[in-house]
Write a protein that holds these residues in place. Structure first.
Motif, short mmCIF file in Angstrom:
data_model
loop_
_atom_site.label_atom_id
_atom_site.label_comp_id
_atom_site.label_asym_id
_atom_site.label_seq_id
_atom_site.Cartn_x
_atom_site.Cartn_y
_atom_site.Cartn_z
N ASP A 51 -3.85 7.29 4.53
CA ASP A 51 -5.26 6.62 4.00
C ASP A 51 -4.51 4.98 3.83
O ASP A 51 -4.87 3.98 3.88
N LYS A 52 -3.56 5.17 2.93
CA LYS A 52 -2.88 4.10 2.71
C LYS A 52 -1.81 3.44 3.95
O LYS A 52 -2.10 2.53 3.71
N HIS A 83 5.16 11.17 4.55
CA HIS A 83 4.74 10.65 3.69
C HIS A 83 3.65 9.21 4.16
O HIS A 83 2.07 9.22 3.22
N ASP A 84 3.61 8.60 5.20
CA ASP A 84 3.01 8.24 6.13
C ASP A 84 1.89 8.73 6.30
O ASP A 84 1.11 7.72 7.17
N ASN A 121 5.27 15.24 -1.57
CA ASN A 121 5.14 12.90 -1.21
C ASN A 121 4.60 13.10 0.00
O ASN A 121 4.21 12.00 0.70
N SER A 122 3.66 13.66 0.71
CA SER A 122 2.86 13.81 1.81
C SER A 122 1.78 13.37 1.38
O SER A 122 1.20 13.06 0.61
N THR A 133 -3.26 15.23 4.39
CA THR A 133 -3.73 16.24 3.30
C THR A 133 -2.08 16.30 2.82
O THR A 133 -0.93 15.89 3.33
N THR A 134 -1.50 15.93 1.48
CA THR A 134 -0.65 16.44 0.70
C THR A 134 -0.70 18.23 -0.03
O THR A 134 -1.42 19.12 0.69
N GLU A 188 0.50 -0.90 -0.32
CA GLU A 188 -0.13 0.27 -0.40
C GLU A 188 0.27 1.32 -0.02
O GLU A 188 0.91 1.95 -1.20
N THR A 189 2.04 1.59 0.67
CA THR A 189 2.57 2.94 1.00
C THR A 189 4.04 2.35 0.63
O THR A 189 4.64 3.34 -0.26
N HIS A 223 -0.45 10.45 2.66
CA HIS A 223 -0.63 9.41 2.40
C HIS A 223 -0.85 8.57 3.81
O HIS A 223 -1.01 7.25 3.41
#
Length: 306
Positions: free
Chosen positions: A155-156, A138-139, A150-151, A143-144, A63-64, A153
């Protein structure tokens, strides 16, 4: 006249002798230097310190796209537990910093009888390449933002927990589905984002000084949009921050969450006096674990974990 001169001379000699004796005594009492021929011990080969009762392994996430180091701390009675006995699990984010601290805190308050025997599962990144901050952004962020393309994520990362880590822990260890999660700063942002996006992932949420300024305080709008009955099961959440941090964002968010009075949520929060952004962690994890696993449950509280 001669008698006085002779007496004075004798007195001077006696005083001089006394002074010399005193000096000699002080010299004799001084420590002797170590003999130069005493050999210096050779330093033995050093090995990394390991925490007793822990196990580690790595787990990749499709996922990530990241691989994580997972460390599991077993309660003292784990091996002797009767057949069918399972334990609640506390998932520790940012384990590279927080795991030894939370393990010590949990052990102390378990000894006092404040919390049950639990499994601790720490999560950190296997390879950082000197860029741990980027991996956390990132993780763990919801929100980006432009400065960190790359931020966003989180939800992943939630999918990794739900689809990979939880099933692995619950199939390979004596673990049940009574789960709590802890985090500090950016990982505490993830803790409270998860509470307001996938609240059923955990029954207990413990966040120390979350980074609520992220994306122009996006968590405020997420909280505003969250439905009153969005939490379907009894849940407990605890939030703390340091009084020395010089920001009111945690206080404002905590009051808004408390005033919203969400159904099935028992929420508690507190500033910690004379503590900063990182120094608040120990107090937060202590009070948070006590709150999440409290034996005495007020109305609309979380589940009693036996």
């Amino acid at each position: 006249m001669k008698t006085k001169i002779i007496c004075s001379a004798l007195t001077g000699i006696l005083l001089l002798g006394h002074s010399q004796t005193t000096v000699e005594t002080k010299k004799n009492n001084a420590p002797s230097p170590a003999p130069s021929e005493v050999p210096v011990a050779v330093k033995p080969v050093a090995t990394p310190y390991q925490l007793d009762g822990t196990e580690t392994f790595s787990l990749a996430s499709p996922e990530t796209g990241n691989t994580y180091d997972i460390v599991v701390s077993l309660p003292g009675n784990y091996a002797s537990a009767p057949a069918g006995k399972t334990f609640p699990v506390v998932y520790v984010l940012d384990a590279q910093w927080q795991f030894p601290l939370i393990r010590a805190v949990a052990g102390a308050i378990n000894y006092d009888g404040d919390i049950p025997d639990v499994l601790l599962v720490g999560i950190s990144w296997k390879t950082t390449n000197g860029n741990l901050s980027a991996l956390r952004e990132h993780d763990l962020t919801p929100t980006t933002i432009t400065n960190f393309p790359n931020s966003g994520h989180a939800d992943k990362f939630q999918d990794f927990l739900c689809k990979n880590l939880f099933p692995f822990i619950e199939s390979h260890y004596k673990a049940n589905q009574h789960r709590a999660v802890t985090g500090g700063s950016t990982s505490s942002l993830f803790v409270y984002y998860t509470l307001l996006s996938q609240p059923d992932l955990f029954e207990g949420y413990i966040g120390s000084s979350p980074s609520l300024g992220w994306d122009n305080h996006v968590m405020d709008s997420i909280l505003d949009k969250f439905p009153q009955d969005g939490i379907k099961h009894n849940t407990r959440a605890y939030l703390a921050w340091g009084s020395l941090e010089g920001s009111s964002e945690c206080s404002i968010f905590a009051k808004k969450l408390a005033e919203k009075n969400l159904k099935n949520l028992d929420f508690s929060y507190a500033p910690v006096s004379n503590a900063g952004h990182a120094g608040v962690n120990a107090e937060c994890y202590t009070r948070g674990l006590q709150f999440v696993f409290a034996k005495s449950m007020p109305p609309k509280s979380g589940p009693v974990v036996k």
